[in-house]
Design a protein around this motif. Structure first.
Motif, PDB file in Angstrom:
ATOM      1  N   VAL A  95       0.841  -1.199   0.000  1.00 43.72           N
ATOM      2  CA  VAL A  95       0.000   0.000   0.000  1.00 43.72           C
ATOM      3  C   VAL A  95       0.878   1.252   0.000  1.00 43.72           C
ATOM      4  CG1 VAL A  95      -1.617   1.353   1.387  1.00 43.72           C
ATOM      5  CG2 VAL A  95      -2.019  -1.086   1.053  1.00 43.72           C
ATOM      6  N   ALA A  96       1.899   1.255   0.840  1.00 43.70           N
ATOM      7  CA  ALA A  96       2.826   2.386   0.856  1.00 43.70           C
ATOM      8  C   ALA A  96       3.530   2.539  -0.486  1.00 43.70           C
ATOM      9  CB  ALA A  96       3.851   2.209   1.985  1.00 43.70           C
ATOM     10  N   TRP A  97       3.828   1.411  -1.138  1.00 44.77           N
ATOM     11  CA  TRP A  97       4.484   1.441  -2.444  1.00 44.77           C
ATOM     12  C   TRP A  97       3.608   2.137  -3.482  1.00 44.77           C
ATOM     13  CZ3 TRP A  97       3.145  -1.020  -7.106  1.00 44.77           C
ATOM     14  CH2 TRP A  97       4.123  -0.997  -8.095  1.00 44.77           C
ATOM     15  N   VAL A  98       2.307   1.873  -3.458  1.00 47.00           N
ATOM     16  CA  VAL A  98       1.393   2.520  -4.411  1.00 47.00           C
ATOM     17  C   VAL A  98       1.419   4.034  -4.216  1.00 47.00           C
ATOM     18  CG1 VAL A  98      -1.021   2.787  -5.098  1.00 47.00           C
ATOM     19  CG2 VAL A  98      -0.101   0.509  -4.626  1.00 47.00           C
ATOM     20  N   TYR A  99       1.358   4.492  -2.970  1.00 43.39           N
ATOM     21  CA  TYR A  99       1.350   5.939  -2.726  1.00 43.39           C
ATOM     22  C   TYR A  99       2.700   6.564  -3.065  1.00 43.39           C
ATOM     23  CZ  TYR A  99      -3.188   5.557  -0.445  1.00 43.39           C
ATOM     24  OH  TYR A  99      -4.521   5.350  -0.194  1.00 43.39           O
ATOM     25  N   LEU A 100       3.793   5.838  -2.821  1.00 44.20           N
ATOM     26  CA  LEU A 100       5.111   6.371  -3.186  1.00 44.20           C
ATOM     27  C   LEU A 100       5.277   6.433  -4.701  1.00 44.20           C
ATOM     28  CD1 LEU A 100       7.416   4.659  -0.535  1.00 44.20           C
ATOM     29  CD2 LEU A 100       6.766   7.070  -0.661  1.00 44.20           C
ATOM     30  N   MET A 101       4.699   5.471  -5.409  1.00 41.59           N
ATOM     31  CA  MET A 101       4.727   5.535  -6.870  1.00 41.59           C
ATOM     32  C   MET A 101       3.979   6.763  -7.366  1.00 41.59           C
ATOM     33  SD  MET A 101       6.359   3.000  -8.435  1.00 41.59           S
ATOM     34  CE  MET A 101       5.520   2.583  -9.957  1.00 41.59           C
ATOM     35  N   ALA A 156       3.593   9.556  -5.682  1.00 42.28           N
ATOM     36  CA  ALA A 156       4.418  10.714  -5.350  1.00 42.28           C
ATOM     37  C   ALA A 156       5.575  10.863  -6.338  1.00 42.28           C
ATOM     38  CB  ALA A 156       4.942  10.585  -3.918  1.00 42.28           C
ATOM     39  N   PHE A 157       6.169   9.750  -6.741  1.00 41.03           N
ATOM     40  CA  PHE A 157       7.259   9.774  -7.713  1.00 41.03           C
ATOM     41  C   PHE A 157       6.761  10.315  -9.053  1.00 41.03           C
ATOM     42  CE2 PHE A 157      10.436   6.987 -10.226  1.00 41.03           C
ATOM     43  CZ  PHE A 157      11.295   8.062 -10.356  1.00 41.03           C
ATOM     44  N   GLY A 158       5.606   9.816  -9.504  1.00 44.61           N
ATOM     45  CA  GLY A 158       5.032  10.314 -10.750  1.00 44.61           C
ATOM     46  C   GLY A 158       4.674  11.789 -10.665  1.00 44.61           C
ATOM     47  N   TRP A 159       4.141  12.190  -9.525  1.00 39.86           N
ATOM     48  CA  TRP A 159       3.795  13.608  -9.340  1.00 39.86           C
ATOM     49  C   TRP A 159       5.043  14.485  -9.456  1.00 39.86           C
ATOM     50  CZ3 TRP A 159       5.366  17.427  -6.083  1.00 39.86           C
ATOM     51  CH2 TRP A 159       4.574  18.570  -5.999  1.00 39.86           C
ATOM     52  N   ALA A 160       6.135  14.052  -8.829  1.00 36.39           N
ATOM     53  CA  ALA A 160       7.376  14.828  -8.875  1.00 36.39           C
ATOM     54  C   ALA A 160       7.917  14.902 -10.302  1.00 36.39           C
ATOM     55  CB  ALA A 160       8.413  14.204  -7.940  1.00 36.39           C
ATOM     56  N   ARG A 185      -3.328  14.039  -9.293  1.00 34.77           N
ATOM     57  CA  ARG A 185      -4.089  13.903  -8.057  1.00 34.77           C
ATOM     58  C   ARG A 185      -4.413  12.437  -7.825  1.00 34.77           C
ATOM     59  NH1 ARG A 185      -5.638  18.798  -6.250  1.00 34.77           N
ATOM     60  NH2 ARG A 185      -5.696  20.534  -7.732  1.00 34.77           N
ATOM     61  N   LEU A 186      -4.490  12.070  -6.556  1.00 36.71           N
ATOM     62  CA  LEU A 186      -4.849  10.702  -6.221  1.00 36.71           C
ATOM     63  C   LEU A 186      -6.248  10.387  -6.721  1.00 36.71           C
ATOM     64  CD1 LEU A 186      -3.465  10.462  -2.573  1.00 36.71           C
ATOM     65  CD2 LEU A 186      -2.731   9.041  -4.500  1.00 36.71           C
ATOM     66  N   ARG A 187      -6.429   9.198  -7.231  1.00 39.24           N
ATOM     67  CA  ARG A 187      -7.751   8.783  -7.679  1.00 39.24           C
ATOM     68  C   ARG A 187      -8.646   8.569  -6.464  1.00 39.24           C
ATOM     69  NH1 ARG A 187      -7.892   6.456 -12.778  1.00 39.24           N
ATOM     70  NH2 ARG A 187     -10.140   6.409 -12.426  1.00 39.24           N
ATOM     71  N   ARG A 188      -9.896   8.982  -6.587  1.00 40.99           N
ATOM     72  CA  ARG A 188     -10.855   8.836  -5.494  1.00 40.99           C
ATOM     73  C   ARG A 188     -12.054   8.049  -5.982  1.00 40.99           C
ATOM     74  NH1 ARG A 188     -10.136  12.776  -1.500  1.00 40.99           N
ATOM     75  NH2 ARG A 188     -11.705  11.572  -0.359  1.00 40.99           N
ATOM     76  N   SER A 189     -12.450   7.065  -5.204  1.00 43.09           N
ATOM     77  CA  SER A 189     -13.615   6.264  -5.554  1.00 43.09           C
ATOM     78  C   SER A 189     -14.881   6.951  -5.049  1.00 43.09           C
ATOM     79  CB  SER A 189     -13.493   4.872  -4.920  1.00 43.09           C
ATOM     80  OG  SER A 189     -14.703   4.151  -5.060  1.00 43.09           O
ATOM     81  N   PRO A 190     -15.974   6.854  -5.803  1.00 38.39           N
ATOM     82  CA  PRO A 190     -17.237   7.397  -5.304  1.00 38.39           C
ATOM     83  C   PRO A 190     -17.868   6.529  -4.227  1.00 38.39           C
ATOM     84  CG  PRO A 190     -17.568   6.366  -7.452  1.00 38.39           C
ATOM     85  CD  PRO A 190     -16.093   6.358  -7.187  1.00 38.39           C
ATOM     86  N   ARG A 191     -17.320   5.337  -4.006  1.00 31.43           N
ATOM     87  CA  ARG A 191     -17.897   4.444  -3.009  1.00 31.43           C
ATOM     88  C   ARG A 191     -17.482   4.885  -1.608  1.00 31.43           C
ATOM     89  NH1 ARG A 191     -16.118  -1.278  -5.871  1.00 31.43           N
ATOM     90  NH2 ARG A 191     -17.036  -0.842  -7.940  1.00 31.43           N
ATOM     91  N   PRO A 192     -18.323   4.698  -0.627  1.00 26.10           N
ATOM     92  CA  PRO A 192     -18.004   5.133   0.735  1.00 26.10           C
ATOM     93  C   PRO A 192     -17.245   4.067   1.515  1.00 26.10           C
ATOM     94  CG  PRO A 192     -20.276   4.379   0.652  1.00 26.10           C
ATOM     95  CD  PRO A 192     -19.740   4.260  -0.749  1.00 26.10           C
TER      96      PRO A 192
END
Length: 422
Positions: free
Chosen positions: A61-67, A69-73, A90-97
């Motif tokens: 999970v941390a790897w996905v967020y770091l990827m 961040a790397f792409g954003w940079a 921007r991080l993708r956001r699901s419409p599901r709660p």
């Protein structure tokens, strides 16, 4: 929803771009290589630890967020150099709660095409960065070799660093000058190649941009039409269930009063008083209905003042935090206002909330963003044809996004983001 606009192709081969690309590639060749090494090691570690009490899942999970961040940079670096007009990632956001929505968001981010294009751009830049570092070494060695007769008089040959070649001292000046000029030309060529490749990877083609604009316009049109239909249905329902029966009752009461005005004046006066009371109630309902269609204070004094008036009328205590540097377009402000108004109404009627919090901001990229939270019982959902469905379509109609998170037991939060200059 992100709207893509076509831009004129920037000039990639100006001296500033060339020197900037060479400097960045030299740095990227070292830094990005280290980042790639760390991310690859993290990926395999997470896979290897996936059966170790689930710890590997946390690493992945941390790897996905770091990827991300790397792409954003990488996107920020490229756009800062060439000014392609790329939207910040921007991080993708699901419409599901709830937790399921978070897992869905994680999956959406993992398969996000723009993120992987940014990673591909970083990989290309890293390879070109290694080549730039090699050519920089050859350039420095060539310049040094051109002066070899001054410091290497006791040597028969001089080594051209970066190539492994030993050059006779008598040829050192000529070879050094040629090597320096060729390597400098190679650096300029790599800088130009970098601009062409990252533009091809990160910047959508004109056809893709036009296709995305067409899809966005179609989605906005469908959302606007559906929102208008739902709003018309709501107005008809409110008139039929509220104001219309009250006015019919007023007419019947006045008819009875007219019959009794001669035979029983006191009873007629009482009936007229009842009709008067009912008429005032009907006027109040009509004002509330009109306020739900259009609010004049929003046009006259802006979103901050309109929300202050809305919070003052709310039966649930509202903490209002509005920070706006400038006014947005009327459709954008109206969409955000009515989302907040309907959400506060739902919090009072259905959620049995004791308090609400409303935060409104202007964000980077020209977005008007709002978040509404309550501490009610939760359990809200978007039902086709319902009030929340109408709100989401209204937001979609102005090119925005609508997100509801309302797990059973609460709390409920609604986030809306619309382009400020729609």
């Amino acid at each position: 929803m992100t709207t893509t606009t076509t831009r004129a192709a920037p000039r990639l081969f100006t001296p500033a771009h060339v020197f900037g690309a060479i400097a960045q590639l030299a740095l990227v060749g070292v830094v990005w290589a280290g980042v790639f090494t760390a991310l690859i090691a993290m990926l395999f570690s997470g896979i290897g630890l996936i059966f170790a009490v689930g710890f590997g899942l946390v690493v992945l999970v941390a790897w996905v967020y770091l990827m991300f961040a790397f792409g954003w940079a990488e996107v920020a670096r490229v756009d800062g150099l060439y000014d392609f007009g790329l939207a910040p990632r921007r991080l993708r956001r699901s419409p599901r709660p709830g937790f399921g929505g978070w897992l869905h968001s994680l999956l959406l981010q993992l398969i996000d095409g723009p993120m992987w294009r940014a990673i591909a751009s970083a990989a290309v830049s890293t390879v070109l960065g290694w080549a730039v570092l090699s050519l920089v070494a050859v350039t420095a060695s060539g310049i040094t070799m051109a002066f070899a007769p001054l410091y290497a008089v006791d040597r028969a040959t001089v080594r051209l660093q970066g190539t492994g070649l030993d050059i006779p001292l008598s040829w050192a000046v000529v070879v050094g000058i040629v090597a320096a000029l060729v390597s400098i030309a190679g650096l300029v060529g790599l800088a130009a190649l970098h601009g062409l490749l990252v533009r091809a990877v990160l910047v959508p083609s004109r056809e893709a941009q036009l296709a995305e604009q067409a899809r966005t316009s179609q989605a906005q049109r469908v959302g606007a039409v559906r929102a208008a239909d739902l709003e018309r249905t709501r107005i008809e329902r409110d008139l039929h269930d509220g104001v219309q029966p009250r006015l019919v009752s007023v007419g019947m009461t006045l008819g009875l009063a007219q019959q009794k005005i001669d035979s029983d004046p006191d009873a007629a006066k009482q009936l007229i008083a009842e009709a008067h009371t009912s008429t005032k109630a009907a006027i109040t309902e009509l004002r509330q209905l009109a306020r739900g269609i259009h609010t004049s204070v929003l046009d006259d004094r802006g979103l901050d003042a309109a929300l202050s008036a809305l919070a003052a009328r709310s039966p649930v205590p509202v903490t209002l935090d509005v920070r706006l540097a400038q006014r947005c377009s009327q459709p954008a402000e109206a969409a955000v206002y009515f989302v907040i108004a309907e959400t506060l109404t739902n919090a009072a009627k259905h959620a049995r909330a004791a308090e609400c919090r409303v935060v409104v901001r202007q964000r980077d990229g020209g977005l008007l963003w709002a978040r509404i939270e309550d501490n009610g019982v939760g359990g809200a959902s978007i039902v086709p044809g319902g009030g929340l469905d109408g709100l989401s379509n209204r937001v979609l109609g102005v090119g925005g996004t609508f997100r509801l998170d309302s797990p059973a037991g609460g709390p409920t939060s609604v986030e809306v983001s619309v382009p400020c200059a729609f």
